[in-house]
Design a protein around this motif. Sequence first.
Motif, PDB file in Angstrom:
ATOM      1  N   THR A 322      14.156  10.915  -4.591  1.00 20.61           N
ATOM      2  CA  THR A 322      13.081  10.806  -3.455  1.00 20.61           C
ATOM      3  C   THR A 322      12.801  12.585  -2.456  1.00 20.61           C
ATOM      4  O   THR A 322      13.747  12.980  -2.065  1.00 20.61           O
ATOM      5  CB  THR A 322      13.387   9.852  -1.841  1.00 20.61           C
ATOM      6  N   ARG A 323      11.522  12.523  -2.639  1.00 24.84           N
ATOM      7  CA  ARG A 323      11.317  14.381  -1.604  1.00 24.84           C
ATOM      8  C   ARG A 323      10.793  14.323  -0.430  1.00 24.84           C
ATOM      9  O   ARG A 323      11.490  15.187   0.601  1.00 24.84           O
ATOM     10  CB  ARG A 323      10.965  14.954  -2.875  1.00 24.84           C
ATOM     11  N   ALA A 324      10.091  12.860  -0.099  1.00 28.69           N
ATOM     12  CA  ALA A 324       9.532  12.773   1.283  1.00 28.69           C
ATOM     13  C   ALA A 324       9.354  10.615   1.500  1.00 28.69           C
ATOM     14  O   ALA A 324       9.402  10.434   0.496  1.00 28.69           O
ATOM     15  CB  ALA A 324       7.519  13.427   1.007  1.00 28.69           C
ATOM     16  N   LYS A 325       9.568  10.833   2.574  1.00 28.53           N
ATOM     17  CA  LYS A 325       9.757   9.450   2.690  1.00 28.53           C
ATOM     18  C   LYS A 325       8.544   8.746   3.153  1.00 28.53           C
ATOM     19  O   LYS A 325       7.288  10.274   4.591  1.00 28.53           O
ATOM     20  CB  LYS A 325      10.765   8.866   3.461  1.00 28.53           C
ATOM     21  N   PHE A 326       8.189   7.326   3.263  1.00 27.27           N
ATOM     22  CA  PHE A 326       7.632   6.761   4.259  1.00 27.27           C
ATOM     23  C   PHE A 326       7.278   7.363   5.324  1.00 27.27           C
ATOM     24  O   PHE A 326       8.288   7.429   6.433  1.00 27.27           O
ATOM     25  CB  PHE A 326       6.955   5.458   4.365  1.00 27.27           C
ATOM     26  N   ALA A 327       6.149   7.409   6.259  1.00 28.31           N
ATOM     27  CA  ALA A 327       6.119   7.743   7.860  1.00 28.31           C
ATOM     28  C   ALA A 327       6.534   9.019   8.196  1.00 28.31           C
ATOM     29  O   ALA A 327       7.230   9.107   9.410  1.00 28.31           O
ATOM     30  CB  ALA A 327       5.717   6.686   8.679  1.00 28.31           C
ATOM     31  N   ASP A 328       6.868   9.532   7.579  1.00 33.42           N
ATOM     32  CA  ASP A 328       7.540  11.326   7.248  1.00 33.42           C
ATOM     33  C   ASP A 328       6.882  11.818   8.611  1.00 33.42           C
ATOM     34  O   ASP A 328       5.211  12.505   8.069  1.00 33.42           O
ATOM     35  CB  ASP A 328       8.289  11.917   6.840  1.00 33.42           C
ATOM     36  N   HIS A 329       7.388  12.531   9.704  1.00 30.19           N
ATOM     37  CA  HIS A 329       6.564  13.273  10.652  1.00 30.19           C
ATOM     38  C   HIS A 329       6.793  14.491  10.530  1.00 30.19           C
ATOM     39  O   HIS A 329       7.623  15.688  10.639  1.00 30.19           O
ATOM     40  CB  HIS A 329       6.449  12.746  12.199  1.00 30.19           C
ATOM     41  N   ARG A 330       5.583  14.970   9.507  1.00 26.87           N
ATOM     42  CA  ARG A 330       5.587  16.403   9.533  1.00 26.87           C
ATOM     43  C   ARG A 330       4.871  17.083  10.159  1.00 26.87           C
ATOM     44  O   ARG A 330       4.257  17.182  10.674  1.00 26.87           O
ATOM     45  CB  ARG A 330       4.924  16.459   7.974  1.00 26.87           C
ATOM     46  N   ILE A 331       5.363  18.136   9.808  1.00 27.61           N
ATOM     47  CA  ILE A 331       5.496  20.001  11.154  1.00 27.61           C
ATOM     48  C   ILE A 331       5.368  20.711  10.623  1.00 27.61           C
ATOM     49  O   ILE A 331       5.951  20.976   9.449  1.00 27.61           O
ATOM     50  CB  ILE A 331       6.710  19.878  12.276  1.00 27.61           C
TER      51      ILE A 331
END
Length: 463
Positions: A322-331
């Motif tokens: 997993t490199r990015a998760k669900f609902a990650d708040h990305r800046i």
Amino acid sequence: MKKILFFIFFIGVVLPFLWFIFNIYEGKQPEISLKLPSLYLTDSYELNLEVSDKGTGLRQVLITITQGTKEKNLVNKKFPFKGYLGILKGVSGSGVMEDNVKIPLESWKYGMGDGEAVIKIVVSDFSWRGWNKGNIAEIEKKVVIDTRPPEVEVLSKTHNISRGGTGLVIYRIKEENVKSGIQVGDHFYPGYSGMFNQKNIMAVFFALSHEQGPGTEIFVKAEDLAGNIAKRGFYHYIKEKKFRSDVLNISDSFLQSKMPEFDLGVQDIVFEPSDKGLLDKFIYINRNVRKLNIEKILKPVAETDSTLMWKDRFLRLPGSATRAKFADHRIYKHNGKEIDRQTHMGIDLASVAHAEVPASNAGRVIGVDNIGIFGKSVLIDHGFGLCSSYAHLSSIFVKKGDMVKKGDIIAKTGATGLAGGDHLHFAISVHDVFVNPVEWWDQSWIDNNIYSKIDDVRQEFGN
């Protein structure tokens, strides 16, 4: 001389008299134009009626409603007689050539119950036809008085749902032709029959978006053809869930390699071929194009089948991290400066380059396209508004309309769209809301939240 006098008398007296009699006895019926909002009368209903008579003018408009032996006058409008001399000017009788009638039909005021009724409109004019009763036009319209909302019975018991998660509600509607579903805040999830043999037992997969948590109002909503609405609450527990924040550094090399791939048409003219122009183009794509692409991915779910095509837990990309998760708040940052913020509505899975991508579960392919920031993508409908999507693909082996089984190889991973490296962006949506795929990878969660409810209803009501 006598012939001349007779001719003058005939022209000056007899012909006008005959012309007068001919017009007074005109035989054209008044015209009626009736617009009913629907076949069903509710407590709030307005009747729009247009009547006209181009001959001797309107005399009376009588509107009644009848149910069994009960009859009530809704309108009895009489127009005063103004004489016939005006006929020489083309106006006689009442002088009223047309009229509009708008009346509310509040059935409860007339002591009538739910059921069929008849609305009758009778319009007459000032013609001497029918022994001076005038020409009469009449029409009848059958209507249905329906003031009771549909009955709703919730059959499933416990409903536990997390922020960003999925729930299932099963209920029974005791009326035909009812639009129903689950209202979650300001979002509506339609219900479908087909999970059970009884057509009046409905099933709804509904979602809480990543922005909805404890305190969100959830209830069954049903509306019949008459517009009567029933709302039925049910026990549910909403579990809070926190989502992480993540920082993505956007490099100049990424901008130089990716931005030329996006053809924005005339909009490209706005962005100069410089580092600043490439950065502005990225921000525009990340905000505006992203929104349009998400709408495109979610829209095909409206084509869903009311068949439970999937079985057991959904598959994830084999051997992936997993490199990015669900609902990650990305800046998003460029040279250390924040340039944008977005929410990642899926899970990024990385394996080897061009890894084979299996269908996560059985379903029907409803979309194969190159979708902007998501690149080459496949969308699969699993029934009842549940859909999986696969993005950033390098190659695709299915076409729209194909039926696939769990594990069928549908594509290979890639770096198309706004991807910085080879990976799979995997997402699950319910109707038109993205949900956390982790739940659908968990057999225990499916057993406890989906299968147990279906089994309980089947044991009580049969298949």
